[in-house]
Design an enzyme around this catalytic site. Structure first.
Site, PDB file in Angstrom:
ATOM      1  N   GLU A   1      10.232  19.695 -24.011  1.00 45.17           N
ATOM      2  CA  GLU A   1       9.530  19.987 -22.748  1.00 45.17           C
ATOM      3  C   GLU A   1      10.101  21.258 -22.111  1.00 45.17           C
ATOM      4  OE1 GLU A   1       6.867  18.345 -21.863  1.00 45.17           O
ATOM      5  OE2 GLU A   1       7.051  16.269 -22.528  1.00 45.17           O
TER       6      GLU A   1
ATOM      7  N   ARG B   1      -3.079  22.389 -13.576  1.00 41.65           N
ATOM      8  CA  ARG B   1      -2.024  21.451 -14.012  1.00 41.65           C
ATOM      9  C   ARG B   1      -2.148  21.104 -15.498  1.00 41.65           C
ATOM     10  NH1 ARG B   1       0.722  16.444 -10.531  1.00 41.65           N
ATOM     11  NH2 ARG B   1       2.088  15.755 -12.209  1.00 41.65           N
TER      12      ARG B   1
ATOM     13  N   GLU C   1      -4.481  17.545 -10.787  1.00 41.28           N
ATOM     14  CA  GLU C   1      -4.981  17.984 -12.095  1.00 41.28           C
ATOM     15  C   GLU C   1      -6.495  18.134 -12.150  1.00 41.28           C
ATOM     16  OE1 GLU C   1      -2.870  16.409 -15.462  1.00 41.28           O
ATOM     17  OE2 GLU C   1      -4.323  17.200 -16.861  1.00 41.28           O
TER      18      GLU C   1
ATOM     19  N   LYS D   1       7.412  23.556 -12.726  1.00 40.21           N
ATOM     20  CA  LYS D   1       6.565  22.381 -12.528  1.00 40.21           C
ATOM     21  C   LYS D   1       6.115  22.310 -11.057  1.00 40.21           C
ATOM     22  CE  LYS D   1       5.279  17.826 -13.590  1.00 40.21           C
ATOM     23  NZ  LYS D   1       5.410  16.623 -14.410  1.00 40.21           N
TER      24      LYS D   1
ATOM     25  N   ASN E   1       0.082  20.395 -20.351  1.00 40.41           N
ATOM     26  CA  ASN E   1      -0.243  19.623 -21.551  1.00 40.41           C
ATOM     27  C   ASN E   1      -0.274  20.470 -22.820  1.00 40.41           C
ATOM     28  OD1 ASN E   1      -0.531  17.129 -20.250  1.00 40.41           O
ATOM     29  ND2 ASN E   1      -2.546  17.750 -19.505  1.00 40.41           N
TER      30      ASN E   1
ATOM     31  N   HIS F   1       8.256  11.050 -27.861  1.00 40.26           N
ATOM     32  CA  HIS F   1       7.268  11.948 -27.267  1.00 40.26           C
ATOM     33  C   HIS F   1       7.634  13.421 -27.507  1.00 40.26           C
ATOM     34  CE1 HIS F   1       4.351  13.537 -24.454  1.00 40.26           C
ATOM     35  NE2 HIS F   1       5.331  14.164 -23.817  1.00 40.26           N
TER      36      HIS F   1
ATOM     37  N   HIS G   1       0.113  18.899 -26.188  1.00 38.92           N
ATOM     38  CA  HIS G   1       0.053  17.458 -25.960  1.00 38.92           C
ATOM     39  C   HIS G   1      -1.170  16.782 -26.564  1.00 38.92           C
ATOM     40  CE1 HIS G   1       3.544  18.020 -23.515  1.00 38.92           C
ATOM     41  NE2 HIS G   1       3.540  16.789 -23.045  1.00 38.92           N
TER      42      HIS G   1
ATOM     43  N   ARG H   1       0.808  -1.231   0.000  1.00 36.22           N
ATOM     44  CA  ARG H   1       0.000   0.000   0.000  1.00 36.22           C
ATOM     45  C   ARG H   1       0.836   1.274   0.000  1.00 36.22           C
ATOM     46  NH1 ARG H   1      -2.981  -3.029   3.520  1.00 36.22           N
ATOM     47  NH2 ARG H   1      -4.784  -3.949   2.516  1.00 36.22           N
TER      48      ARG H   1
ATOM     49  N   LYS I   1       3.051  11.837 -10.630  1.00 35.11           N
ATOM     50  CA  LYS I   1       2.222  10.977 -11.498  1.00 35.11           C
ATOM     51  C   LYS I   1       3.033   9.742 -11.846  1.00 35.11           C
ATOM     52  CE  LYS I   1      -0.842  13.994 -14.127  1.00 35.11           C
ATOM     53  NZ  LYS I   1      -1.183  14.402 -15.503  1.00 35.11           N
TER      54      LYS I   1
ATOM     55  N   HIS J   1      -0.027  13.769 -28.479  1.00 32.91           N
ATOM     56  CA  HIS J   1      -0.418  12.407 -28.095  1.00 32.91           C
ATOM     57  C   HIS J   1      -1.115  11.696 -29.247  1.00 32.91           C
ATOM     58  CE1 HIS J   1      -0.416  13.284 -23.494  1.00 32.91           C
ATOM     59  NE2 HIS J   1       0.723  12.779 -23.891  1.00 32.91           N
TER      60      HIS J   1
HETATM   61  N1  LIG Z   1       4.916  10.886 -14.917  1.00 32.08           N
HETATM   62  C1  LIG Z   1       4.916  11.969 -15.649  1.00 32.08           C
HETATM   63  O1  LIG Z   1       4.519  13.045 -15.208  1.00 32.08           O
HETATM   64  C2  LIG Z   1       5.427  11.888 -17.058  1.00 32.08           C
HETATM   65  C3  LIG Z   1       5.637  13.056 -17.784  1.00 32.08           C
HETATM   66  C4  LIG Z   1       6.166  12.958 -19.058  1.00 32.08           C
HETATM   67  C5  LIG Z   1       6.497  11.725 -19.580  1.00 32.08           C
HETATM   68  N2  LIG Z   1       6.270  10.590 -18.853  1.00 32.08           N
HETATM   69  C6  LIG Z   1       6.620   9.263 -19.382  1.00 32.08           C
HETATM   70  O2  LIG Z   1       8.021   9.208 -19.579  1.00 32.08           O
HETATM   71  C7  LIG Z   1       8.303   8.234 -20.559  1.00 32.08           C
HETATM   72  C8  LIG Z   1       9.360   8.750 -21.496  1.00 32.08           C
HETATM   73  O3  LIG Z   1      10.514   9.025 -20.758  1.00 32.08           O
HETATM   74  P1  LIG Z   1      11.936   9.253 -21.456  1.00 32.08           P
HETATM   75  O4  LIG Z   1      11.785  10.157 -22.582  1.00 32.08           O
HETATM   76  O5  LIG Z   1      12.880   9.603 -20.377  1.00 32.08           O
HETATM   77  O6  LIG Z   1      12.247   7.827 -22.127  1.00 32.08           O
HETATM   78  P2  LIG Z   1      12.981   6.510 -21.605  1.00 32.08           P
HETATM   79  O7  LIG Z   1      12.845   6.321 -20.162  1.00 32.08           O
HETATM   80  O8  LIG Z   1      12.519   5.409 -22.495  1.00 32.08           O
HETATM   81  O9  LIG Z   1      14.507   6.805 -21.944  1.00 32.08           O
HETATM   82  C9  LIG Z   1      14.884   7.031 -23.274  1.00 32.08           C
HETATM   83  C10 LIG Z   1      16.068   6.159 -23.695  1.00 32.08           C
HETATM   84  O10 LIG Z   1      17.264   6.708 -23.165  1.00 32.08           O
HETATM   85  C11 LIG Z   1      18.001   5.717 -22.453  1.00 32.08           C
HETATM   86  N3  LIG Z   1      18.702   6.449 -21.391  1.00 32.08           N
HETATM   87  C12 LIG Z   1      18.168   7.004 -20.290  1.00 32.08           C
HETATM   88  N4  LIG Z   1      19.080   7.704 -19.626  1.00 32.08           N
HETATM   89  C13 LIG Z   1      20.240   7.583 -20.300  1.00 32.08           C
HETATM   90  C14 LIG Z   1      21.545   8.123 -20.129  1.00 32.08           C
HETATM   91  N5  LIG Z   1      21.819   8.961 -19.136  1.00 32.08           N
HETATM   92  N6  LIG Z   1      22.487   7.774 -21.015  1.00 32.08           N
HETATM   93  C15 LIG Z   1      22.212   6.959 -22.073  1.00 32.08           C
HETATM   94  N7  LIG Z   1      20.980   6.454 -22.317  1.00 32.08           N
HETATM   95  C16 LIG Z   1      20.013   6.768 -21.435  1.00 32.08           C
HETATM   96  C17 LIG Z   1      16.983   4.742 -21.999  1.00 32.08           C
HETATM   97  O11 LIG Z   1      17.547   3.476 -21.758  1.00 32.08           O
HETATM   98  C18 LIG Z   1      16.024   4.729 -23.181  1.00 32.08           C
HETATM   99  O12 LIG Z   1      16.521   3.867 -24.185  1.00 32.08           O
HETATM  100  C19 LIG Z   1       6.983   7.894 -21.244  1.00 32.08           C
HETATM  101  O13 LIG Z   1       6.554   6.634 -20.832  1.00 32.08           O
HETATM  102  C20 LIG Z   1       6.046   8.975 -20.725  1.00 32.08           C
HETATM  103  O14 LIG Z   1       4.709   8.521 -20.635  1.00 32.08           O
HETATM  104  C21 LIG Z   1       5.750  10.660 -17.607  1.00 32.08           C
HETATM  105 ZN   LIG Z   2       5.211  15.655 -22.326  1.00 28.63          ZN
END
Ligand SMILES: NC(=O)c1ccc[n+]([C@@H]2O[C@H](COP(=O)([O-])OP(=O)(O)OC[C@H]3O[C@@H](n4cnc5c(N)ncnc54)[C@H](O)[C@@H]3O)[C@@H](O)[C@H]2O)c1
Ligand SMILES: [Zn+2]
Length: 360
Positions: A185, A241, A237, A227, A245, A265, A248, A121, A143, A252
């Protein structure tokens, strides 16, 4: 080191931004009243690069870390991975005071955060974001969640981390395309909240593109402040918040119709933000000169700003927008800019106008 606080009462926490923070991970966790046992959750790329350093740092501070890694990429953000984590945590007898360290990009952060939100939990977790996108966006705000076959982020929770450590040195290893996607971003924060940040980005983009740590430190910190400020006012949200987006809804939809393969993304929301800027010019009279500055900055950052779609693809795009979970009662609402640094959410856009923008 820069520190940005996220003020959420008894769920408040610090975001620490600087270099060589990974090696201080153990020390940073020591003051947080955690138990000894912990699990680092990571992906194959990041685990291979930084997993050892994280483990050593935690051990040096008296913690007993285990490392769980998944293949890199979006498919790891699944209930199957969540189940695998639960089994490992239970086998190693992690208990209520044990904690999880999310070491990686947004995929790892969302997955590890969701495991932390639900195992027993809820147990504490620490974010160590290693992509630019994760440092300025996904690691902050609580999130967390995973994908279903039916769509992205359909299962999740709000679970704030106890600490976020942004080690800028980890960004050096990030592939250029991923780094640029993170800049989408960063630019977003300028458009939605801070004209001075936007101007700074226009001036200092070359420094950012060569990942100069001094520039990065200041910029990442400012994005986190923004943020934090938004999340403080609207944690779950219900209103404000939504401004995060910007770009987005279209972004999306573009990701969805290209089946999450073609665009990262950040690339999709770069196109989405330029389209949103054009809509803003019509609906809120965002000056054309500012639409130009926005388009130009994304272009200079090496990001796509337009896409050519067939008639069928355009129809699918609009359908996908209607399916986006942020759409309530079938009505398409947008975040639009009045000027750079100021946006309004919940803006209705006539279907005809949307079609014109998409067709252009
Ligand atoms: N929770 C939230 O508020 C929120 C907001 C925006 C996005 N997201 C989520 O985030 C995700 C995307 O995240 P992302 O863009 O970081 O992608 P990711 O986590 O897939 O990382 C991108 C790539 O970079 C590699 N990588 C990461 N750090 C590295 C480093 N320092 N050196 C070399 N390679 C590295 C990873 O292995 C991966 O192949 C999506 O699933 C999205 O939905 C969440
Ligand atoms: Zn985004």
């Amino acid at each position: 080191m820069r520190i940005v606080n996220v003020p959420l009462g008894n769920r408040s926490y610090d975001i620490k931004i600087g270099t060589r923070l990974l090696e201080r991970l153990g020390k940073q966790c020591a003051g947080l009243n955690f138990g000894k046992r912990c699990a680092i959750i990571s992906d194959a790329n990041v685990g291979a690069r930084f997993g050892k350093a994280a483990q050593v740092a935690l051990k040096r501070a008296g913690f007993e870390p285990m490392l769980i890694t998944f293949p890199a990429g979006e498919p790891a953000k699944s209930l199957k991975s969540v189940q695998a984590c639960y089994d490992e945590l239970a086998a190693q007898r992690l208990e209520r005071k044990s904690f999880i360290v999310a070491l990686g990009g947004g995929v790892v952060g969302d997955l590890a955060g969701f495991v932390a939100a639900t195992y027993l939990r809820g147990i504490p977790f620490v974010q160590v974001p290693t992509t630019l996108l994760a440092q300025v966006d996904s690691s902050v705000g609580g999130k967390v969640g995973v994908n279903l076959r039916a769509g992205k982020n359909l299962v999740g929770a709000f679970h704030q981390p106890r600490l976020v450590l942004c080690d800028l040195a980890t960004l050096v290893a990030l592939p250029l395309r991923e780094y640029r996607a993170g800049l989408a971003e960063v630019i977003k924060y300028g458009i939605i909240y801070d004209a001075a940040l936007f101007e700074r980005l226009e001036r200092e983009l070359p420094n950012l593109l060569r990942r100069d740590t001094k520039t990065l430190g200041a910029v990442v910190a400012r994005c986190c402040e923004i943020k934090a400020d938004v999340v403080r006012q609207d944690e779950t949200e219900t209103g404000l918040r939504a401004i995060l987006n910007f770009g987005h809804t279209i972004g999306h939809a573009l990701e969805a119709i290209s089946r999450y393969g073609k665009y990262l993304h950040g690339e999709a929301i770069s196109i989405g933000q330029v389209a949103a800027a054009k809509l803003s010019a019509r609906v809120l009279r965002l000056p054309e000169a500012e639409v130009g500055r926005i388009t130009n900055l994304f272009t200079r950052a090496g990001l796509p700003t337009s896409v050519s779609l067939s008639l069928t693809q355009r129809q699918h795009l609009v359908e996908a927008m209607k399916l986006d979970k942020k759409v309530s009662s079938g009505e398409l609402k947008f975040v639009l800019a009045r000027r750079i640094g100021q946006v309004e959410y919940g803006q209705q856009v006539p279907a005809r106008m949307l079609a014109e923008i998409i067709n252009s």
